[in-house]
Design an enzyme around this catalytic site. Structure first.
Site, PDB file in Angstrom:
ATOM      1  N   TYR A  34      33.963   5.550 -23.528  1.00 33.25           N
ATOM      2  CA  TYR A  34      33.786   4.453 -22.576  1.00 33.25           C
ATOM      3  C   TYR A  34      34.624   3.271 -23.048  1.00 33.25           C
ATOM      4  CZ  TYR A  34      29.760   7.528 -22.267  1.00 33.25           C
ATOM      5  OH  TYR A  34      28.960   8.642 -22.197  1.00 33.25           O
ATOM      6  N   ASP A  38      20.325  18.971 -16.263  1.00 38.38           N
ATOM      7  CA  ASP A  38      20.953  17.701 -16.654  1.00 38.38           C
ATOM      8  C   ASP A  38      22.436  17.951 -16.887  1.00 38.38           C
ATOM      9  OD1 ASP A  38      21.529  15.161 -17.514  1.00 38.38           O
ATOM     10  OD2 ASP A  38      20.397  15.294 -19.392  1.00 38.38           O
ATOM     11  N   ASP A  48      26.058  11.724 -13.335  1.00 36.27           N
ATOM     12  CA  ASP A  48      25.069  12.257 -14.273  1.00 36.27           C
ATOM     13  C   ASP A  48      23.796  12.483 -13.475  1.00 36.27           C
ATOM     14  OD1 ASP A  48      23.325  12.877 -16.328  1.00 36.27           O
ATOM     15  OD2 ASP A  48      23.940  11.228 -17.624  1.00 36.27           O
ATOM     16  N   HIS A  77      20.305  16.025 -26.486  1.00 36.54           N
ATOM     17  CA  HIS A  77      18.857  15.861 -26.625  1.00 36.54           C
ATOM     18  C   HIS A  77      18.181  17.137 -26.156  1.00 36.54           C
ATOM     19  CE1 HIS A  77      18.848  15.252 -22.239  1.00 36.54           C
ATOM     20  NE2 HIS A  77      19.798  14.377 -22.411  1.00 36.54           N
ATOM     21  N   ARG A 109      32.054  11.177 -19.421  1.00 39.74           N
ATOM     22  CA  ARG A 109      31.047  11.955 -20.126  1.00 39.74           C
ATOM     23  C   ARG A 109      31.060  13.361 -19.518  1.00 39.74           C
ATOM     24  NH1 ARG A 109      27.403   8.548 -19.844  1.00 39.74           N
ATOM     25  NH2 ARG A 109      26.069   9.245 -18.126  1.00 39.74           N
ATOM     26  N   ASP A 114       0.818  -1.212   0.000  1.00 36.65           N
ATOM     27  CA  ASP A 114       0.000   0.000   0.000  1.00 36.65           C
ATOM     28  C   ASP A 114       0.854   1.265   0.000  1.00 36.65           C
ATOM     29  OD1 ASP A 114       1.020  -0.321   2.494  1.00 36.65           O
ATOM     30  OD2 ASP A 114      -0.876  -0.083   3.570  1.00 36.65           O
ATOM     31  N   HIS A 117      23.564   3.883 -18.354  1.00 36.38           N
ATOM     32  CA  HIS A 117      22.483   4.207 -17.433  1.00 36.38           C
ATOM     33  C   HIS A 117      22.635   3.418 -16.135  1.00 36.38           C
ATOM     34  CE1 HIS A 117      19.758   5.727 -20.941  1.00 36.38           C
ATOM     35  NE2 HIS A 117      20.663   6.607 -20.573  1.00 36.38           N
ATOM     36  N   GLU A 143      28.754  16.882 -19.719  1.00 39.78           N
ATOM     37  CA  GLU A 143      27.449  17.338 -20.223  1.00 39.78           C
ATOM     38  C   GLU A 143      27.076  18.690 -19.635  1.00 39.78           C
ATOM     39  OE1 GLU A 143      22.840  15.666 -20.425  1.00 39.78           O
ATOM     40  OE2 GLU A 143      24.257  14.854 -18.944  1.00 39.78           O
ATOM     41  N   GLU A 178      26.685  16.403 -24.681  1.00 41.47           N
ATOM     42  CA  GLU A 178      27.250  15.400 -23.787  1.00 41.47           C
ATOM     43  C   GLU A 178      28.046  14.315 -24.520  1.00 41.47           C
ATOM     44  OE1 GLU A 178      24.269  12.667 -22.129  1.00 41.47           O
ATOM     45  OE2 GLU A 178      22.721  13.967 -22.998  1.00 41.47           O
ATOM     46  N   HIS A 222      14.598  14.092 -21.187  1.00 39.09           N
ATOM     47  CA  HIS A 222      14.623  13.851 -22.629  1.00 39.09           C
ATOM     48  C   HIS A 222      13.345  14.477 -23.157  1.00 39.09           C
ATOM     49  CE1 HIS A 222      17.401  10.119 -21.979  1.00 39.09           C
ATOM     50  NE2 HIS A 222      18.061  11.255 -21.974  1.00 39.09           N
ATOM     51  N   HIS A 260      26.398   6.784 -28.176  1.00 39.36           N
ATOM     52  CA  HIS A 260      25.152   7.543 -28.045  1.00 39.36           C
ATOM     53  C   HIS A 260      25.261   8.872 -28.784  1.00 39.36           C
ATOM     54  CE1 HIS A 260      27.016  10.189 -25.002  1.00 39.36           C
ATOM     55  NE2 HIS A 260      27.497   9.099 -24.440  1.00 39.36           N
TER      56      HIS A 260
END
Length: 435
Positions: A383, A266, A255, A349, A401, A35, A238, A403, A379, A356, A345
């Protein structure tokens, strides 16, 4: 502030054809387990048009002889409010939210049939069409039974996203103000993470410092699940577990972004857990930063959206060849997409209410041009996991990365996420000062 949302409704009304009606819902609460509910956040389209955050609410925008905004929402209920918190209630909705009519959500089916009378087109997000199909079919069926009274039913169901999401691509002055604040609170959170890593043993401890700073600065929630990835975890795009012990000799990739007044920041920062880069880490980091700077430099009105990505590819591929990680002609390697082994990637964006954010990237199958009021992330990354056995092991388990959030202005661009140390020297100096 409700005038901001009513102006957004007016913009949408201008896009809607005569004798049409748009339906936008806030969404429902969902059970996480047993619940316990997930924390509720209103659907972005709904919040954009109302500024209202309660679940189980539905907005009808009716364009006939005059424009009308009608809201269905939960009624006041003292017993429920004692347990679950205050509700705005039907009686206060019109004045508070500047809508023309308000009813209890319990009256939706009854009133919807009336509101749909003599409407030609119903606009609804096709992403949410399955949850509306049964209700809309029922309302239309009831209206068709009134044909002898001279009442017509809608004959078209159309996708609202095309109109509404194109509007959201272009940020107004008020939206830019909110995004600047979200960006700067996000910056403060990342600086807190850089301070915390020097005395933290685990990724989640860095995450705690980051998100605590967001909240201290007034952000009610993160814009998306924070990534705090050390060593090889940074090679997972991610990664959100954030549970590993921090390798003091490795880089940490963070990130994360704060949400403020419905708008997202972001940012990605990458920095050494020890405060000092190794030679290999510094070389790859400087390459990614050079690619990011090249991408930002090209962003201005009249330039293709894809130009930033192409600038990134040129710099990264050239650098990978110079470092001996790739071999061959730069142009041929780009054509063969050899870079994708290490940069898989896009370069950015849209950014706005959603991290996004909505909106088309191509018009008529062609990359659209940047225009003033657009906000985009930039960004690039590299890797190199230990899975790349054909790459010298000295590069293994380095994930980077960088960004930032960039607003397209009349004459160029504005980096909203200013204030972070970005070069190798700046990061090492900053971390030494805050050790």
């Amino acid at each position: 502030m409700s005038s901001f949302y009513s102006k957004n409704r007016d913009k949408l009304f201008n896009q809607l054809p005569d004798n049409s009606l748009a339906i936008i819902a806030s969404g429902e609460e969902h059970i996480r387990n047993r619940d316990v509910e997930f924390a509720f956040r209103a659907e972005s389209d709904f919040f954009y048009l109302t500024g209202f955050s309660e679940p189980d609410s539905v907005l009808f925008l009716i364009k006939q002889q005059q424009n009308r905004a009608a809201l269905f929402l939960r009624p006041k209920d003292p017993e429920q409010e004692t347990w679950q918190g205050r509700r705005l209630g039907v009686e206060s909705a019109c004045k508070t939210l500047q809508v023309d009519q308000a009813w209890s959500i319990e009256e939706l089916d009854e009133q919807a049939v009336v509101l749909l009378e003599n409407i030609d087109s119903v606009f609804v997000s096709f992403a949410h069409l399955p949850q509306w199909s049964e209700s809309i079919n029922s309302w239309i069926a009831q209206l068709k039974q009134k044909v002898r009274k001279g009442i017509s039913a809608p004959s078209q169901i159309r996708d609202l996203d095309k109109l509404l999401h194109e509007m959201r691509v272009f940020k107004s002055a008020e939206e830019i103000k909110r995004m600047r604040r979200a960006a700067q609170i996000s910056v403060k959170g990342h600086l807190a993470a850089m301070r915390a890593v020097l005395s933290s043993d685990y990724e989640y401890q860095v995450q705690a410092a980051l998100e605590a700073e967001f909240m201290q600065q007034g952000s009610p929630r993160v814009a998306f699940n924070s990534i705090v990835a050390s060593a090889e975890n940074a090679c997972i795009l991610h990664y959100t577990e954030n549970r590993s012990k921090i390798d003091r000799n490795a880089l940490v990739l963070v990130d994360a972004g704060a949400e403020v007044d419905g708008y997202a920041g972001d940012i990605t920062t990458t920095f050494p857990a020890s405060g000092t880069f190794s030679d290999e880490q510094a070389s790859l980091y400087s390459l990614v930063l050079k690619a990011q700077q090249a991408a930002i430099k090209v962003i201005k009105p009249g330039v293709s959206y894809d130009s930033a990505h192409q600038a990134t590819l040129k710099v990264l591929t050239t650098g990978l060849v110079e470092l001996g990680i790739l071999q061959g002609s730069v142009d041929e390697l780009i054509a063969a997409e050899a870079y994708k082994a290490f940069f898989m990637h896009g370069t950015g964006h849209w950014l706005g209410m959603d991290v996004h954010d909505v909106g088309e990237y191509k018009i008529n199958q062609q990359w659209r041009d940047f225009e003033p009021g657009m906000v985009v992330t930039v960004e690039p990354g590299l890797y190199i996991s230990a899975e790349h056995r054909d790459v010298d092991a000295k590069w293994h388990n380095i994930g980077i990365r960088i960004e930032d959030d960039v607003l397209v202005t009349e004459n160029g661009n504005e980096v909203l996420t200013f204030g972070l140390p970005r070069t190798v020297a700046e990061i090492e100096s900053w971390m030494a000062t805050h050790r």
